[in-house]
Design a protein around this motif. Structure first.
Motif, PDB file in Angstrom:
ATOM      1  N   LEU A  78       3.259   7.744   2.358  1.00 27.60           N
ATOM      2  CA  LEU A  78       3.235   9.116   1.862  1.00 27.60           C
ATOM      3  C   LEU A  78       1.834   9.551   1.475  1.00 27.60           C
ATOM      4  O   LEU A  78       1.419  10.693   1.732  1.00 27.60           O
ATOM      5  CB  LEU A  78       4.182   9.254   0.663  1.00 27.60           C
ATOM      6  N   THR A  79       1.055   8.638   0.865  1.00 27.59           N
ATOM      7  CA  THR A  79      -0.318   8.978   0.475  1.00 27.59           C
ATOM      8  C   THR A  79      -1.179   9.275   1.701  1.00 27.59           C
ATOM      9  O   THR A  79      -1.937  10.256   1.723  1.00 27.59           O
ATOM     10  CB  THR A  79      -0.916   7.829  -0.340  1.00 27.59           C
TER      11      THR A  79
ATOM     12  N   THR B 211       9.070  -2.458  -1.000  1.00 22.50           N
ATOM     13  CA  THR B 211       9.489  -1.271  -0.255  1.00 22.50           C
ATOM     14  C   THR B 211       8.887  -0.011  -0.848  1.00 22.50           C
ATOM     15  O   THR B 211       8.414   0.874  -0.120  1.00 22.50           O
ATOM     16  CB  THR B 211      11.020  -1.171  -0.268  1.00 22.50           C
ATOM     17  N   ASP B 212       8.871   0.059  -2.142  1.00 27.78           N
ATOM     18  CA  ASP B 212       8.290   1.231  -2.791  1.00 27.78           C
ATOM     19  C   ASP B 212       6.804   1.338  -2.513  1.00 27.78           C
ATOM     20  O   ASP B 212       6.276   2.443  -2.308  1.00 27.78           O
ATOM     21  CB  ASP B 212       8.538   1.166  -4.302  1.00 27.78           C
ATOM     22  N   ALA B 213       6.090   0.215  -2.490  1.00 31.86           N
ATOM     23  CA  ALA B 213       4.653   0.248  -2.239  1.00 31.86           C
ATOM     24  C   ALA B 213       4.366   0.744  -0.825  1.00 31.86           C
ATOM     25  O   ALA B 213       3.460   1.568  -0.616  1.00 31.86           O
ATOM     26  CB  ALA B 213       4.058  -1.148  -2.449  1.00 31.86           C
TER      27      ALA B 213
ATOM     28  N   ARG C 167      12.525  -4.573  -4.670  1.00 31.25           N
ATOM     29  CA  ARG C 167      12.309  -3.139  -4.525  1.00 31.25           C
ATOM     30  C   ARG C 167      10.835  -2.743  -4.537  1.00 31.25           C
ATOM     31  O   ARG C 167      10.433  -1.847  -3.785  1.00 31.25           O
ATOM     32  CB  ARG C 167      13.052  -2.408  -5.634  1.00 31.25           C
ATOM     33  N   PRO C 168       9.923  -3.356  -5.338  1.00 30.13           N
ATOM     34  CA  PRO C 168       8.529  -2.896  -5.368  1.00 30.13           C
ATOM     35  C   PRO C 168       7.828  -2.942  -4.024  1.00 30.13           C
ATOM     36  O   PRO C 168       6.985  -2.095  -3.730  1.00 30.13           O
ATOM     37  CB  PRO C 168       7.868  -3.825  -6.383  1.00 30.13           C
TER      38      PRO C 168
ATOM     39  N   LEU D 241       6.294   2.633   1.011  1.00 25.70           N
ATOM     40  CA  LEU D 241       6.639   4.048   1.076  1.00 25.70           C
ATOM     41  C   LEU D 241       5.570   4.910   0.424  1.00 25.70           C
ATOM     42  O   LEU D 241       5.180   5.964   0.967  1.00 25.70           O
ATOM     43  CB  LEU D 241       7.991   4.258   0.389  1.00 25.70           C
ATOM     44  N   VAL D 242       5.052   4.461  -0.718  1.00 27.16           N
ATOM     45  CA  VAL D 242       3.999   5.226  -1.393  1.00 27.16           C
ATOM     46  C   VAL D 242       2.735   5.269  -0.556  1.00 27.16           C
ATOM     47  O   VAL D 242       2.058   6.307  -0.458  1.00 27.16           O
ATOM     48  CB  VAL D 242       3.734   4.614  -2.789  1.00 27.16           C
ATOM     49  N   PHE D 243       2.386   4.163   0.102  1.00 28.24           N
ATOM     50  CA  PHE D 243       1.189   4.130   0.945  1.00 28.24           C
ATOM     51  C   PHE D 243       1.316   5.103   2.113  1.00 28.24           C
ATOM     52  O   PHE D 243       0.381   5.868   2.415  1.00 28.24           O
ATOM     53  CB  PHE D 243       0.971   2.704   1.461  1.00 28.24           C
TER      54      PHE D 243
END
Length: 300
Positions: free
Chosen positions: A228-229, A220-222, A217-218, A224-226
């Protein structure tokens, strides 16, 4: 007889005569009443029938008035119903709550006001749910319900492939399950008055499967966060540019005006240069023609 007795006899006779006349008059009146004309009797009956018809017509008019008043009350009730709106249900399946909103007649002149909160229901099948809490050793599952919790009856089942489900002894809304060496599938049915109003299923993964999911999961989360940022930064940059243009609109307008005038001057110079080059290209072709004319005149 004595003189006193002779004087009383005429008076006695007059009294007896008056009594007889009175008796005769009363007897004649009774006979006349008994021997009335049949037409008069029918007239009396006709008057009674007319009075009965009038009373019936009055009763019918009163019934019509009552029916009209009832219809008016129904119409008023319908208008009140039309002035009530229902809010969105808090759930898309199972049982939830919604607001009843009044759109007319609110206190304080408000356009809308909440009258009450009532229960609402959606489709029975809620699909697959998510655990309330989970750890590497155990997981807590919850049935579909609203307050009060003890109002409903809950039936937990352990589903097995190609076999009959096992009904568990737990009848509460929360079920705590320990992880096994293989994944398990549970189903909870919520009943109200022996009627199923919601069903939801849960998958309880093994400890190794949960660790693999958490490790994958991390990434994919990373990403997605990038993304969005970057999007937020670009939006903020565009907003600042728009604010700068609005504040310094005069300077921006003059800058674009000077740039436009410079472009026009450059285009005019380029056109003039083009004309000069074309005139220079045409002049050598004209010179031989003039020399031929001069030679022809000299020969003559």
């Amino acid at each position: 007889m004595s003189p006193g007795g002779a004087g009383c006899s005429p008076r006695l006779l007059l009294t007896v005569g008056w009594l007889l006349l009175a008796g005769l008059h009363s007897a004649c009146g009774a006979n006349v009443t008994a021997a009335q004309d049949p037409g008069l009797v029918h007239e009396g009956e006709g008057e009674g029938e007319e009075e009965a018809e009038e009373s019936e017509s009055e009763g019918e008019s009163e019934a019509e008035n009552e029916a009209q008043s009832a219809t008016e009350e129904d119409a008023s009730n319908q208008t009140v119903v039309k002035e009530v709106e229902f809010g969105m249900c808090t759930v898309t399946c199972g049982v939830g709550i919604r607001e009843v909103i009044l759109t007319n007649g609110c206190p304080g002149g408000e356009s809308k006001c909440i009258v009450r909160v009532e229960e609402c229901r959606g489709p029975v099948d809620c699909g697959w749910g998510r655990p309330v809490t989970e750890s590497l050793d155990s997981v807590r599952l919850a049935c579909v319900h609203i307050s009060p919790v003890n109002r409903f009856k809950y039936v937990w089942k352990l589903l097995r492939p190609d076999q009959q489900p096992i009904i568990l002894a737990n009848d509460s809304a929360i079920l705590e399950v320990r992880r096994e060496v293989h994944p398990l599938i549970f189903e909870c049915a919520t009943l109200d008055n022996n009627e199923i109003i919601a069903t939801v299923k849960f998958t309880v993964y093994t400890t190794s499967e949960l660790q693999m999911k958490r490790s994958a999961r991390p990434d994919t989360d990373a990403v997605l966060v990038f993304v969005l940022t970057i999007g937020v930064v670009i939006c903020i940059f565009v907003i600042f540019i728009l604010i700068f243009i609005i504040i310094n609109w005069g300077a921006v307008k003059s800058f674009w005006g000077e740039k436009a005038s410079t472009t026009e001057i450059q285009s005019e110079l380029s056109s003039m240069r083009y004309k000069d080059s074309t005139s220079l290209d045409q002049s050598p072709t004209e010179i031989p023609g003039n020399e031929d004319d001069a030679l022809s005149e000299w020969n003559e």
